[in-house]
Design a protein around this motif. Sequence first.
Motif, PDB file in Angstrom:
ATOM      1  N   ALA A 236       0.596  -1.305   0.265  1.00  0.00           N
ATOM      2  CA  ALA A 236      -0.510  -0.490   0.304  1.00  0.00           C
ATOM      3  C   ALA A 236       0.816   1.632   0.167  1.00  0.00           C
ATOM      4  O   ALA A 236       0.910   2.328  -0.372  1.00  0.00           O
ATOM      5  N   THR A 237       2.140   1.037   0.918  1.00  0.00           N
ATOM      6  CA  THR A 237       2.559   2.703   0.528  1.00  0.00           C
ATOM      7  C   THR A 237       3.518   2.341  -0.757  1.00  0.00           C
ATOM      8  O   THR A 237       3.594   4.141  -1.294  1.00  0.00           O
ATOM      9  N   GLN A 238       3.783   1.619  -0.747  1.00  0.00           N
ATOM     10  CA  GLN A 238       4.309   2.611  -2.730  1.00  0.00           C
ATOM     11  C   GLN A 238       3.627   1.986  -3.686  1.00  0.00           C
ATOM     12  O   GLN A 238       3.733   3.366  -4.622  1.00  0.00           O
ATOM     13  N   VAL A 239       2.368   1.991  -3.339  1.00  0.00           N
ATOM     14  CA  VAL A 239       0.774   2.232  -4.659  1.00  0.00           C
ATOM     15  C   VAL A 239       0.713   3.479  -4.103  1.00  0.00           C
ATOM     16  O   VAL A 239       0.539   4.755  -4.856  1.00  0.00           O
ATOM     17  N   THR A 240       0.191   4.184  -2.690  1.00  0.00           N
ATOM     18  CA  THR A 240       0.770   5.569  -2.434  1.00  0.00           C
ATOM     19  C   THR A 240       1.336   6.430  -3.017  1.00  0.00           C
ATOM     20  O   THR A 240       1.039   7.551  -2.692  1.00  0.00           O
ATOM     21  N   PHE A 241       2.492   6.369  -2.539  1.00  0.00           N
ATOM     22  CA  PHE A 241       3.615   6.967  -3.392  1.00  0.00           C
ATOM     23  C   PHE A 241       3.737   6.778  -3.968  1.00  0.00           C
ATOM     24  O   PHE A 241       4.288   8.428  -4.531  1.00  0.00           O
ATOM     25  N   LEU A 242       2.417   6.728  -5.662  1.00  0.00           N
ATOM     26  CA  LEU A 242       2.622   6.782  -7.101  1.00  0.00           C
ATOM     27  C   LEU A 242       1.487   8.148  -7.213  1.00  0.00           C
ATOM     28  O   LEU A 242       1.585   9.260  -7.820  1.00  0.00           O
ATOM     29  N   GLY A 243       1.279   8.552  -5.700  1.00  0.00           N
ATOM     30  CA  GLY A 243      -0.004   9.313  -5.743  1.00  0.00           C
ATOM     31  C   GLY A 243       0.328  11.133  -6.608  1.00  0.00           C
ATOM     32  O   GLY A 243      -0.065  11.772  -6.849  1.00  0.00           O
ATOM     33  N   PRO A 244       2.159  11.554  -5.757  1.00  0.00           N
ATOM     34  CA  PRO A 244       2.598  12.594  -6.357  1.00  0.00           C
ATOM     35  C   PRO A 244       2.251  13.184  -7.638  1.00  0.00           C
ATOM     36  O   PRO A 244       2.390  14.176  -8.418  1.00  0.00           O
ATOM     37  N   LEU A 245       2.337  11.909  -9.031  1.00  0.00           N
ATOM     38  CA  LEU A 245       2.344  11.890 -10.129  1.00  0.00           C
ATOM     39  C   LEU A 245       0.658  12.581 -10.251  1.00  0.00           C
ATOM     40  O   LEU A 245       0.804  13.284 -11.660  1.00  0.00           O
ATOM     41  N   SER A 246       0.394  12.342  -9.589  1.00  0.00           N
ATOM     42  CA  SER A 246      -1.353  13.704 -10.201  1.00  0.00           C
ATOM     43  C   SER A 246      -1.505  14.481 -10.028  1.00  0.00           C
ATOM     44  O   SER A 246      -1.136  15.471 -11.309  1.00  0.00           O
ATOM     45  N   PRO A 247      -0.707  15.241  -9.054  1.00  0.00           N
ATOM     46  CA  PRO A 247      -0.528  17.012  -9.037  1.00  0.00           C
ATOM     47  C   PRO A 247       0.874  17.612 -10.288  1.00  0.00           C
ATOM     48  O   PRO A 247       0.708  18.334 -10.762  1.00  0.00           O
ATOM     49  N   LEU A 248       1.747  16.162 -10.065  1.00  0.00           N
ATOM     50  CA  LEU A 248       2.747  16.687 -11.319  1.00  0.00           C
ATOM     51  C   LEU A 248       2.379  16.579 -13.280  1.00  0.00           C
ATOM     52  O   LEU A 248       2.335  18.303 -13.795  1.00  0.00           O
ATOM     53  N   THR A 249       1.327  16.300 -12.925  1.00  0.00           N
ATOM     54  CA  THR A 249       0.647  15.418 -14.492  1.00  0.00           C
ATOM     55  C   THR A 249      -0.278  16.976 -14.667  1.00  0.00           C
ATOM     56  O   THR A 249      -0.379  17.375 -15.967  1.00  0.00           O
ATOM     57  N   ALA A 250      -1.271  17.514 -13.289  1.00  0.00           N
ATOM     58  CA  ALA A 250      -1.874  18.374 -13.966  1.00  0.00           C
ATOM     59  C   ALA A 250      -0.463  20.092 -13.929  1.00  0.00           C
ATOM     60  O   ALA A 250      -1.343  20.655 -14.742  1.00  0.00           O
ATOM     61  N   ALA A 251       0.203  19.712 -13.343  1.00  0.00           N
ATOM     62  CA  ALA A 251       1.325  20.987 -13.469  1.00  0.00           C
ATOM     63  C   ALA A 251       1.329  21.243 -14.757  1.00  0.00           C
ATOM     64  O   ALA A 251       1.444  22.152 -15.338  1.00  0.00           O
ATOM     65  N   VAL A 252       1.840  19.910 -15.522  1.00  0.00           N
ATOM     66  CA  VAL A 252       2.146  19.719 -16.899  1.00  0.00           C
ATOM     67  C   VAL A 252       1.341  20.167 -17.869  1.00  0.00           C
ATOM     68  O   VAL A 252       1.459  20.684 -18.406  1.00  0.00           O
ATOM     69  N   ILE A 253      -0.185  19.287 -17.567  1.00  0.00           N
ATOM     70  CA  ILE A 253      -1.551  19.831 -18.571  1.00  0.00           C
ATOM     71  C   ILE A 253      -2.084  21.648 -18.483  1.00  0.00           C
ATOM     72  O   ILE A 253      -1.629  22.052 -19.422  1.00  0.00           O
TER      73      ILE A 253
END
Length: 316
Positions: A236-253
């Motif tokens: 679960a920890t490994q999976v949730t540490f992928l979460g910051p990719l969401s705001p980073l993608t939003a910034a790129v968009i």
Amino acid sequence: MAATRPAVIALTALAPVSWGSTYAVTTELLPPDRPLFTGLMRALPAGLLLLALARVLPRGAWWGKAATLGVLNIGAFFPLLFLAAYRMPGGMAAVVGSLGPLLVVGLSALLLGQRPTTRSVLTGVVAAFGVSLVVLEAAGGLDPLGVLAAVASTASMSTGTVLAGRWGRPDGVGPLALTAWQLTAGGLLLAPLALLVEGAPPALDGPAVAGYLYLALANTALAYWLWFRGIGRLSATQVTFLGPLSPLTAAVIGWAALGEALGPLQLAGMALAFGATLAGQRAPRGRTVAIAAPFGSASKNGRIDSMDLMGPALRR
């Protein structure tokens, strides 16, 4: 399994990358101030589609487990997420969401007996700090209800992620069916709430229809299948540490499609958050708790298939 772990991580990462587009789609294409209806349109069509493909229904205790996960990961999370998106700048909502890894670390200690490590806590702090550098510059003022919704949505999804890891899947049931159960349960919860609170569905123009189709199919059906598939193979920890990719993608968009600037400070924040995401994928050493190992069905991992959160496996 070790040889395929990078591929599993990469495929699971596609989910938060897709979710990074949610804020732009919501604000640019969808009717305003309809968080319950938007959550319903995102969840129920996707759930019914996956349910038709899986052709498997829950059995026994899994009716309750699927409903619980559906409420936490979908039924509560979606409307709270959209309420935050409607009422506060996406940057501030992203910062609150980036606290998810720290919440999962804490909940894993509370519910699973998994001791938080210095590395996991430090990595979570660095990830949240990096995201804040990326998005807070144009965050604007605070809306108390929006902040509360963002915090509640993050807590709901974090709890659902930990419980999904704790319970695994029934024997013979794949991630497609598990995803279908949760989306359908969450969508069925939202349907009467949307009608009672927000009234009749709004009139939809072409962009809104396209936005809802994208949210239901790519952003939800596919993305959540990849997410829960990843939960079945990573901690679960490994999976949730992928979460910051969401705001980073939003910034790129925002930079590529909406004309938003990315300055040196934001680029430094992106590097920090991305580095923390990579660091969070290191498998924990000295695994003594089931959640820290790749998991599939509950029985194959030696876990008691029970909804008792104070069972013997957790009294450690």
